[in-house]
Design a protein around this motif. Structure first.
Motif, mmCIF file in Angstrom:
data_model
loop_
_atom_site.group_PDB
_atom_site.id
_atom_site.type_symbol
_atom_site.label_atom_id
_atom_site.label_comp_id
_atom_site.label_asym_id
_atom_site.label_seq_id
_atom_site.Cartn_x
_atom_site.Cartn_y
_atom_site.Cartn_z
ATOM 1 N N LEU A 12 0.819 -1.211 0.000
ATOM 2 C CA LEU A 12 0.000 0.000 0.000
ATOM 3 C C LEU A 12 0.857 1.268 0.000
ATOM 4 O O LEU A 12 0.466 2.273 -0.593
ATOM 5 N N MET A 13 2.019 1.219 0.633
ATOM 6 C CA MET A 13 2.880 2.401 0.675
ATOM 7 C C MET A 13 3.533 2.680 -0.680
ATOM 8 O O MET A 13 4.009 3.786 -0.912
ATOM 9 N N THR A 14 3.546 1.693 -1.590
ATOM 10 C CA THR A 14 4.151 1.913 -2.907
ATOM 11 C C THR A 14 3.123 2.194 -3.997
ATOM 12 O O THR A 14 3.500 2.571 -5.103
ATOM 13 N N VAL A 15 1.826 2.015 -3.705
ATOM 14 C CA VAL A 15 0.793 2.168 -4.740
ATOM 15 C C VAL A 15 0.699 3.608 -5.237
ATOM 16 O O VAL A 15 0.665 3.862 -6.436
ATOM 17 N N LEU A 16 0.667 4.581 -4.313
ATOM 18 C CA LEU A 16 0.557 5.991 -4.710
ATOM 19 C C LEU A 16 1.946 6.532 -5.030
ATOM 20 O O LEU A 16 2.841 6.479 -4.191
ATOM 21 N N LEU A 17 2.135 7.038 -6.243
ATOM 22 C CA LEU A 17 3.437 7.561 -6.643
ATOM 23 C C LEU A 17 3.560 9.054 -6.345
ATOM 24 O O LEU A 17 4.559 9.492 -5.791
ATOM 25 N N ALA A 18 2.550 9.846 -6.728
ATOM 26 C CA ALA A 18 2.616 11.297 -6.516
ATOM 27 C C ALA A 18 1.237 11.901 -6.750
ATOM 28 O O ALA A 18 0.451 11.364 -7.538
ATOM 29 N N PRO A 19 0.950 13.021 -6.092
ATOM 30 C CA PRO A 19 -0.277 13.740 -6.443
ATOM 31 C C PRO A 19 -0.070 14.461 -7.780
ATOM 32 O O PRO A 19 1.041 14.881 -8.094
ATOM 33 N N VAL A 20 -1.129 14.583 -8.556
ATOM 34 C CA VAL A 20 -1.058 15.310 -9.822
ATOM 35 C C VAL A 20 -1.437 16.756 -9.523
ATOM 36 O O VAL A 20 -2.589 17.051 -9.207
ATOM 37 N N VAL A 21 -0.452 17.650 -9.579
ATOM 38 C CA VAL A 21 -0.679 19.060 -9.274
ATOM 39 C C VAL A 21 -0.744 19.818 -10.592
ATOM 40 O O VAL A 21 0.258 19.989 -11.270
ATOM 41 N N SER A 22 -1.954 20.220 -10.962
ATOM 42 C CA SER A 22 -2.162 20.943 -12.213
ATOM 43 C C SER A 22 -3.389 21.831 -12.044
ATOM 44 O O SER A 22 -4.085 21.758 -11.029
ATOM 45 N N GLU A 23 -3.660 22.654 -13.039
ATOM 46 C CA GLU A 23 -4.851 23.498 -12.981
ATOM 47 C C GLU A 23 -6.104 22.642 -12.927
ATOM 48 O O GLU A 23 -7.012 22.912 -12.150
ATOM 49 N N LYS A 24 -6.154 21.617 -13.749
ATOM 50 C CA LYS A 24 -7.304 20.728 -13.760
ATOM 51 C C LYS A 24 -7.444 20.026 -12.405
ATOM 52 O O LYS A 24 -8.546 19.866 -11.895
ATOM 53 N N GLY A 25 -6.325 19.623 -11.823
ATOM 54 C CA GLY A 25 -6.350 18.943 -10.532
ATOM 55 C C GLY A 25 -6.912 19.810 -9.423
ATOM 56 O O GLY A 25 -7.716 19.353 -8.604
ATOM 57 N N THR A 26 -6.497 21.082 -9.372
ATOM 58 C CA THR A 26 -7.008 21.972 -8.330
ATOM 59 C C THR A 26 -8.468 22.324 -8.580
ATOM 60 O O THR A 26 -9.246 22.447 -7.632
#
Length: 104
Positions: A12-26
């Protein structure tokens, strides 16, 4: 939170790589109370849900997954492709949020 542990904590600690930080994401985070993550290519919806609940201590309502195709790129004569990747839209339960700025 849930009944017996179905997945190992190491997985479970390896499943999420990174949050997607973009205009669409916010925009999606503000309007629909969803957070977008870049996840492992072989991650499943239940694994993603369990990983978010474990790492951020929030309730997850649902998970939608999207496979993103890598773009074609060239450098002079040499053509190549970027890697394909998987994106997860995680809907949080009402009244909950993940603040990445505070945790960094």
């Amino acid at each position: 939170m849930s009944a017996p542990q179905k997945y190992s904590n190491e997985r479970l600690m390896t499943v999420l790589l990174a949050p997607v930080v973009s205009e669409k994401g916010t925009f999606i985070a503000d309007k629909y109370e969803q957070v977008i993550f870049r996840v492992l290519q072989n991650a499943t919806k239940p694994e993603i849900k369990a990983a978010v609940e474990l790492m951020f201590k929030v309730g997850v309502e649902s998970v939608q997954v999207s496979n993103v195709k890598g773009k074609q790129k060239r450098l002079g004569r040499h053509a190549g492709r970027r890697r394909n990747w998987k994106k997860a839209y995680v809907s949080l339960k009402p009244g909950q949020e993940i603040n990445f700025a505070a945790e960094a």
